[in-house]
Design a protein around this motif. Structure first.
Motif, PDB file in Angstrom:
ATOM      1  N   GLY A  11      37.233  52.468  44.887  1.00 35.09           N
ATOM      2  CA  GLY A  11      36.776  52.608  43.512  1.00 35.09           C
ATOM      3  C   GLY A  11      37.664  51.861  42.534  1.00 35.09           C
ATOM      4  O   GLY A  11      37.179  51.157  41.633  1.00 35.09           O
ATOM      5  N   ALA A  12      38.984  51.976  42.723  1.00 39.43           N
ATOM      6  CA  ALA A  12      39.932  51.362  41.789  1.00 39.43           C
ATOM      7  C   ALA A  12      39.924  49.843  41.876  1.00 39.43           C
ATOM      8  O   ALA A  12      40.230  49.160  40.881  1.00 39.43           O
ATOM      9  N   CYS A  13      39.576  49.291  43.037  1.00 37.71           N
ATOM     10  CA  CYS A  13      39.691  47.850  43.253  1.00 37.71           C
ATOM     11  C   CYS A  13      38.337  47.173  43.464  1.00 37.71           C
ATOM     12  O   CYS A  13      38.262  46.085  44.049  1.00 37.71           O
ATOM     13  N   ALA A  14      37.287  47.793  42.948  1.00 37.67           N
ATOM     14  CA  ALA A  14      35.943  47.234  43.105  1.00 37.67           C
ATOM     15  C   ALA A  14      35.830  45.841  42.499  1.00 37.67           C
ATOM     16  O   ALA A  14      35.064  44.999  42.967  1.00 37.67           O
ATOM     17  N   GLY A  15      36.614  45.580  41.458  1.00 37.35           N
ATOM     18  CA  GLY A  15      36.572  44.275  40.796  1.00 37.35           C
ATOM     19  C   GLY A  15      37.370  43.197  41.489  1.00 37.35           C
ATOM     20  O   GLY A  15      37.446  42.063  40.995  1.00 37.35           O
ATOM     21  N   GLY A  16      37.941  43.526  42.651  1.00 35.87           N
ATOM     22  CA  GLY A  16      38.690  42.535  43.418  1.00 35.87           C
ATOM     23  C   GLY A  16      40.186  42.755  43.371  1.00 35.87           C
ATOM     24  O   GLY A  16      40.697  43.535  42.558  1.00 35.87           O
ATOM     25  N   PHE A  17      40.891  42.059  44.256  1.00 38.40           N
ATOM     26  CA  PHE A  17      42.350  42.161  44.318  1.00 38.40           C
ATOM     27  C   PHE A  17      42.888  40.994  45.118  1.00 38.40           C
ATOM     28  O   PHE A  17      42.151  40.307  45.828  1.00 38.40           O
ATOM     29  N   ALA A  18      44.162  40.763  44.999  1.00 41.55           N
ATOM     30  CA  ALA A  18      44.825  39.693  45.747  1.00 41.55           C
ATOM     31  C   ALA A  18      45.911  40.305  46.632  1.00 41.55           C
ATOM     32  O   ALA A  18      46.478  41.356  46.311  1.00 41.55           O
ATOM     33  N   THR A  50      48.857  39.191  50.134  1.00 46.01           N
ATOM     34  CA  THR A  50      49.383  38.207  51.079  1.00 46.01           C
ATOM     35  C   THR A  50      49.431  38.852  52.458  1.00 46.01           C
ATOM     36  O   THR A  50      49.673  40.052  52.596  1.00 46.01           O
ATOM     37  N   ALA A  51      49.180  38.039  53.485  1.00 43.88           N
ATOM     38  CA  ALA A  51      49.241  38.501  54.871  1.00 43.88           C
ATOM     39  C   ALA A  51      49.915  37.411  55.687  1.00 43.88           C
ATOM     40  O   ALA A  51      49.465  36.269  55.691  1.00 43.88           O
ATOM     41  N   MET A  52      50.999  37.741  56.327  1.00 40.33           N
ATOM     42  CA  MET A  52      51.757  36.779  57.121  1.00 40.33           C
ATOM     43  C   MET A  52      52.117  35.550  56.286  1.00 40.33           C
ATOM     44  O   MET A  52      52.105  34.419  56.755  1.00 40.33           O
ATOM     45  N   GLY A  53      52.440  35.768  55.011  1.00 39.98           N
ATOM     46  CA  GLY A  53      52.837  34.686  54.127  1.00 39.98           C
ATOM     47  C   GLY A  53      51.695  33.904  53.521  1.00 39.98           C
ATOM     48  O   GLY A  53      51.921  33.001  52.716  1.00 39.98           O
ATOM     49  N   GLU A  54      50.458  34.213  53.906  1.00 38.04           N
ATOM     50  CA  GLU A  54      49.292  33.511  53.386  1.00 38.04           C
ATOM     51  C   GLU A  54      48.671  34.307  52.244  1.00 38.04           C
ATOM     52  O   GLU A  54      48.452  35.514  52.361  1.00 38.04           O
ATOM     53  N   GLN A  55      48.364  33.636  51.141  1.00 35.80           N
ATOM     54  CA  GLN A  55      47.715  34.293  50.022  1.00 35.80           C
ATOM     55  C   GLN A  55      46.230  34.428  50.277  1.00 35.80           C
ATOM     56  O   GLN A  55      45.593  33.546  50.850  1.00 35.80           O
ATOM     57  N   ALA A  56      45.669  35.547  49.863  1.00 35.22           N
ATOM     58  CA  ALA A  56      44.229  35.780  49.999  1.00 35.22           C
ATOM     59  C   ALA A  56      43.732  36.488  48.745  1.00 35.22           C
ATOM     60  O   ALA A  56      44.468  37.210  48.086  1.00 35.22           O
ATOM     61  N   LYS A  57      42.462  36.266  48.443  1.00 39.24           N
ATOM     62  CA  LYS A  57      41.878  36.891  47.267  1.00 39.24           C
ATOM     63  C   LYS A  57      40.518  37.477  47.610  1.00 39.24           C
ATOM     64  O   LYS A  57      39.682  36.811  48.215  1.00 39.24           O
ATOM     65  N   ILE A  58      40.326  38.728  47.219  1.00 43.09           N
ATOM     66  CA  ILE A  58      39.045  39.401  47.345  1.00 43.09           C
ATOM     67  C   ILE A  58      38.420  39.427  45.956  1.00 43.09           C
ATOM     68  O   ILE A  58      38.990  39.993  45.019  1.00 43.09           O
ATOM     69  N   ALA A  59      37.255  38.797  45.803  1.00 44.63           N
ATOM     70  CA  ALA A  59      36.620  38.708  44.486  1.00 44.63           C
ATOM     71  C   ALA A  59      36.007  40.034  44.067  1.00 44.63           C
ATOM     72  O   ALA A  59      36.013  40.381  42.878  1.00 44.63           O
ATOM     73  N   LYS A  60      35.459  40.773  45.031  1.00 42.59           N
ATOM     74  CA  LYS A  60      34.883  42.083  44.715  1.00 42.59           C
ATOM     75  C   LYS A  60      34.788  42.929  45.964  1.00 42.59           C
ATOM     76  O   LYS A  60      34.809  42.409  47.094  1.00 42.59           O
TER      77      LYS A  60
END
Length: 260
Positions: free
Chosen positions: A168-175, A177-187
């Motif tokens: 619920g808190a992150c429905a608008g997306g979040f960023a 890092t995993a194993m030093g790689e950046q990732a972004k979830i848009a929604k």
């Protein structure tokens, strides 16, 4: 699309298959749930809050095996699937549970954990010629990382509560890092939870790449008694096209059935 992001944060799919998928991209439901259930609700009677954790041997025995599936291949998770908890970091603390679930990292402090990987069997398109449709069908395969974690003293219930809150808190997306790689979830969009669990949270996370390309990743977190099973699923064709795909409920059905 960025190979490392897909590998590290959307299941570590086979490098050879993804290389072909990138080339094909031009370089650039029922969900198995009960009809009485809504999105992400309880899907059965709650287990006792103080259920004891399974032993490591019991959890290993309860993990998905090749004999449990009618389609595809089950293997032990590879080293690239087994990401350490301290290698995953969400930019926002309230989204940490989702970052862990997406990368197959067990939440909380489990007494024991086991991971399995499942790859859907190939689909045979009609006709014998190599067409754009037949090439697309060859990549229309689901790959799932199945993470089992068992908890003492109500820890499994706490994990599900944390995931529900984060969804619920992150429905608008979040960023993250995993194993030093950046990732972004848009929604993060809530889906109908599959059946067979005491509790379940189902989500479609839309992951975005460096050049703005987006593709869906299915993440389902379930609880059966004292054990939490997380299913993180990537479809290779969808990773290239960005189109949505159905969660393979056959895998959650098979895994949850083994937990009794």
């Amino acid at each position: 699309m960025r190979l490392t992001v897909v590998r590290r944060t959307a299941l570590a799919a086979s490098a050879a298959a993804l290389a072909l998928l990138v080339t094909a991209c031009g370089g650039s439901d029922d969900g198995g749930g009960s009809s009485d259930e809504g999105k992400n609700g309880d899907t059965g009677s709650a287990a006792p809050a103080a259920a004891e954790a399974l032993s490591a041997a019991e959890l290993e025995k309860a993990a998905l095996a090749q004999a449990d599936v009618k389609n595809g291949k089950v293997t032990e998770a590879s080293a690239t699937d087994d990401i350490a908890k301290d290698k995953v970091k969400a930019e926002k603390a309230e989204c940490e549970a989702l970052a862990f679930a997406e990368t197959g990292v067990p939440l909380g402090t489990p007494a024991a954990t086991v991971k399995r990987s499942w790859t859907e069997g190939p689909k045979k398109p009609s006709g014998g010629e190599a067409t754009e449709e037949s090439i697309g069908a060859a990549f229309d395969l689901d790959k799932a990382l199945v993470t089992l974690a068992t908890y003492d003293g109500g820890g499994a219930e706490t994990v599900l509560a944390d995931v529900k809150k984060a969804a619920g808190a992150c429905a608008g997306g979040f960023a993250f890092t995993a194993m030093g790689e950046q990732a972004k979830i848009a929604k993060v969009a809530e889906d109908k939870a599959p059946g067979g669990a005491d509790e379940a949270v189902a989500m479609t996370m839309t992951m975005t790449g460096d050049e703005g390309e987006a593709f869906p990743v299915k993440v389902v977190v379930t609880r059966k008694g004292s054990t939490v099973v997380t299913f993180t699923v990537l479809n290779l064709a969808s990773a290239g096209t960005g189109k949505d795909f159905p969660f393979p409920a056959e895998i959650s059905d098979a895994q949850l059935a083994k937990l009794g």
